[in-house]
Design a protein around this motif. Structure first.
Motif, PDB file in Angstrom:
ATOM      1  N   PRO A 244       0.795  -1.230   0.000  1.00 48.30           N
ATOM      2  CA  PRO A 244       0.000   0.000   0.000  1.00 48.30           C
ATOM      3  C   PRO A 244       0.829   1.282   0.000  1.00 48.30           C
ATOM      4  CG  PRO A 244      -0.084  -1.035   2.154  1.00 48.30           C
ATOM      5  CD  PRO A 244       0.633  -1.981   1.245  1.00 48.30           C
ATOM      6  N   ASN A 245       2.079   1.214   0.484  1.00 50.70           N
ATOM      7  CA  ASN A 245       2.891   2.428   0.515  1.00 50.70           C
ATOM      8  C   ASN A 245       4.374   2.083   0.592  1.00 50.70           C
ATOM      9  OD1 ASN A 245       3.661   2.143   3.368  1.00 50.70           O
ATOM     10  ND2 ASN A 245       1.533   2.705   3.798  1.00 50.70           N
TER      11      ASN A 245
ATOM     12  N   CYS B  68      17.612  -9.577  -3.735  1.00 48.66           N
ATOM     13  CA  CYS B  68      17.451  -8.178  -4.100  1.00 48.66           C
ATOM     14  C   CYS B  68      15.963  -7.884  -4.211  1.00 48.66           C
ATOM     15  CB  CYS B  68      18.137  -7.931  -5.439  1.00 48.66           C
ATOM     16  SG  CYS B  68      17.901  -6.281  -6.116  1.00 48.66           S
ATOM     17  N   VAL B  69      15.572  -6.673  -3.831  1.00 47.53           N
ATOM     18  CA  VAL B  69      14.187  -6.234  -4.001  1.00 47.53           C
ATOM     19  C   VAL B  69      14.213  -4.848  -4.632  1.00 47.53           C
ATOM     20  CG1 VAL B  69      11.987  -5.723  -2.876  1.00 47.53           C
ATOM     21  CG2 VAL B  69      13.467  -7.516  -1.941  1.00 47.53           C
ATOM     22  N   ASN B  70      13.570  -4.723  -5.783  1.00 47.15           N
ATOM     23  CA  ASN B  70      13.408  -3.427  -6.423  1.00 47.15           C
ATOM     24  C   ASN B  70      12.035  -2.896  -6.063  1.00 47.15           C
ATOM     25  OD1 ASN B  70      14.812  -5.239  -8.922  1.00 47.15           O
ATOM     26  ND2 ASN B  70      15.903  -3.456  -8.188  1.00 47.15           N
ATOM     27  N   LEU B  71      11.963  -1.619  -5.708  1.00 49.70           N
ATOM     28  CA  LEU B  71      10.688  -0.982  -5.403  1.00 49.70           C
ATOM     29  C   LEU B  71      10.311  -0.081  -6.569  1.00 49.70           C
ATOM     30  CD1 LEU B  71      11.270  -0.029  -1.666  1.00 49.70           C
ATOM     31  CD2 LEU B  71      10.305  -2.122  -2.615  1.00 49.70           C
ATOM     32  N   ILE B  72       9.164  -0.336  -7.149  1.00 52.04           N
ATOM     33  CA  ILE B  72       8.660   0.457  -8.264  1.00 52.04           C
ATOM     34  C   ILE B  72       7.508   1.301  -7.714  1.00 52.04           C
ATOM     35  CG2 ILE B  72       7.702   0.402 -10.595  1.00 52.04           C
ATOM     36  CD1 ILE B  72       8.944  -2.469 -10.791  1.00 52.04           C
ATOM     37  N   PRO B  73       7.737   2.615  -7.567  1.00 53.50           N
ATOM     38  CA  PRO B  73       6.746   3.459  -6.909  1.00 53.50           C
ATOM     39  C   PRO B  73       5.579   3.845  -7.812  1.00 53.50           C
ATOM     40  CG  PRO B  73       8.590   4.787  -7.615  1.00 53.50           C
ATOM     41  CD  PRO B  73       8.931   3.351  -7.965  1.00 53.50           C
ATOM     42  N   GLN B  74       4.529   4.256  -7.170  1.00 51.18           N
ATOM     43  CA  GLN B  74       3.383   4.906  -7.805  1.00 51.18           C
ATOM     44  C   GLN B  74       2.772   4.125  -8.958  1.00 51.18           C
ATOM     45  OE1 GLN B  74       5.144   8.700  -8.724  1.00 51.18           O
ATOM     46  NE2 GLN B  74       4.588   9.531  -6.728  1.00 51.18           N
TER      47      GLN B  74
ATOM     48  N   PRO C 193      -0.001  -6.169   5.392  1.00 51.47           N
ATOM     49  CA  PRO C 193      -1.282  -5.710   5.938  1.00 51.47           C
ATOM     50  C   PRO C 193      -2.516  -6.116   5.130  1.00 51.47           C
ATOM     51  CG  PRO C 193      -0.190  -3.894   4.822  1.00 51.47           C
ATOM     52  CD  PRO C 193       0.780  -5.053   4.831  1.00 51.47           C
ATOM     53  N   TYR C 194      -2.364  -6.540   3.868  1.00 45.07           N
ATOM     54  CA  TYR C 194      -3.526  -6.891   3.059  1.00 45.07           C
ATOM     55  C   TYR C 194      -4.137  -8.210   3.525  1.00 45.07           C
ATOM     56  CZ  TYR C 194      -2.315  -3.373  -0.521  1.00 45.07           C
ATOM     57  OH  TYR C 194      -2.050  -2.227  -1.209  1.00 45.07           O
ATOM     58  N   GLU C 195      -5.452  -8.298   3.418  1.00 46.99           N
ATOM     59  CA  GLU C 195      -6.163  -9.531   3.736  1.00 46.99           C
ATOM     60  C   GLU C 195      -5.786 -10.635   2.741  1.00 46.99           C
ATOM     61  OE1 GLU C 195     -10.835 -10.998   3.884  1.00 46.99           O
ATOM     62  OE2 GLU C 195     -10.362  -8.870   4.162  1.00 46.99           O
TER      63      GLU C 195
END
Length: 173
Positions: free
Chosen positions: A78-79, A98-104, A144-146
């Motif tokens: 979520p964020n 490795c973890v890439n974060l792709i925003p928005q 946090p997601y169900e």
């Protein structure tokens, strides 16, 4: 001509429609590909990761990589704060190299009979395929997601030194 239509709800921006022109994708007068040039590679990376290797293409000489032994795991959050927390934890636990974060990213989906639209962060994790089940269980325990989106795609081919690094970084020593 490029068109961007923003949809407003109660005075705040809730989404937009992108119209593509040539090699650029524009949002609010800004080229997304110049801001996030790696987005251009994502469709090809997904296509290559899910396509079986050609039978006529021999494995590189001296290659001991087994096709599909490394996977890419996609998870939405979520964020940014939650994504970074999960990313650090899976790397520290050696569940992912490795973890890439792709925003928005914008996700549109049906949930409990209603069409929803949310801004999320996409996490792209690289791990050994054998670690996908414990990685999934860990993500489910802290997310946090169900219902958590965890999608695993095997890597058929890639840069051999990188694929070996992924295996070495996710093996407990």
């Amino acid at each position: 001509m490029v068109r961007v239509r923003a949809f407003l709800s109660r005075g705040r921006h809730t989404g937009c429609m992108l119209v593509r022109r040539g090699p650029q994708v524009w949002l609010g007068g800004v080229s997304l590909l110049s801001t996030y040039p790696y987005l251009r590679l994502l469709p090809r990376a997904i296509s290559m990761a899910t396509r079986p290797p050609e039978a006529s293409v021999p494995a590189p000489t001296g290659s001991d990589y087994v096709a599909g032994s490394v996977s890419v795991v996609f998870v939405t959050c979520p964020n940014d704060k939650i994504a970074k927390t999960i990313a650090r934890a899976v790397v520290e636990k050696r569940l992912a190299a490795c973890v890439n974060l792709i925003p928005q990213i914008t996700s549109i989906y049906e949930w409990k009979g209603k069409i929803e639209e949310d801004s999320e962060v996409m996490m792209m994790m690289k791990t050994q395929t054998a670690l996908a089940p414990p990685l999934t269980e860990f993500i489910r325990s802290v997310h946090p997601y169900e219902v958590v989106e965890v999608i695993t795609l095997p890597v058929q081919q890639g840069n051999l030194p990188y694929l070996h690094w992924v295996k070495d970084s996710t093996t407990h020593q």
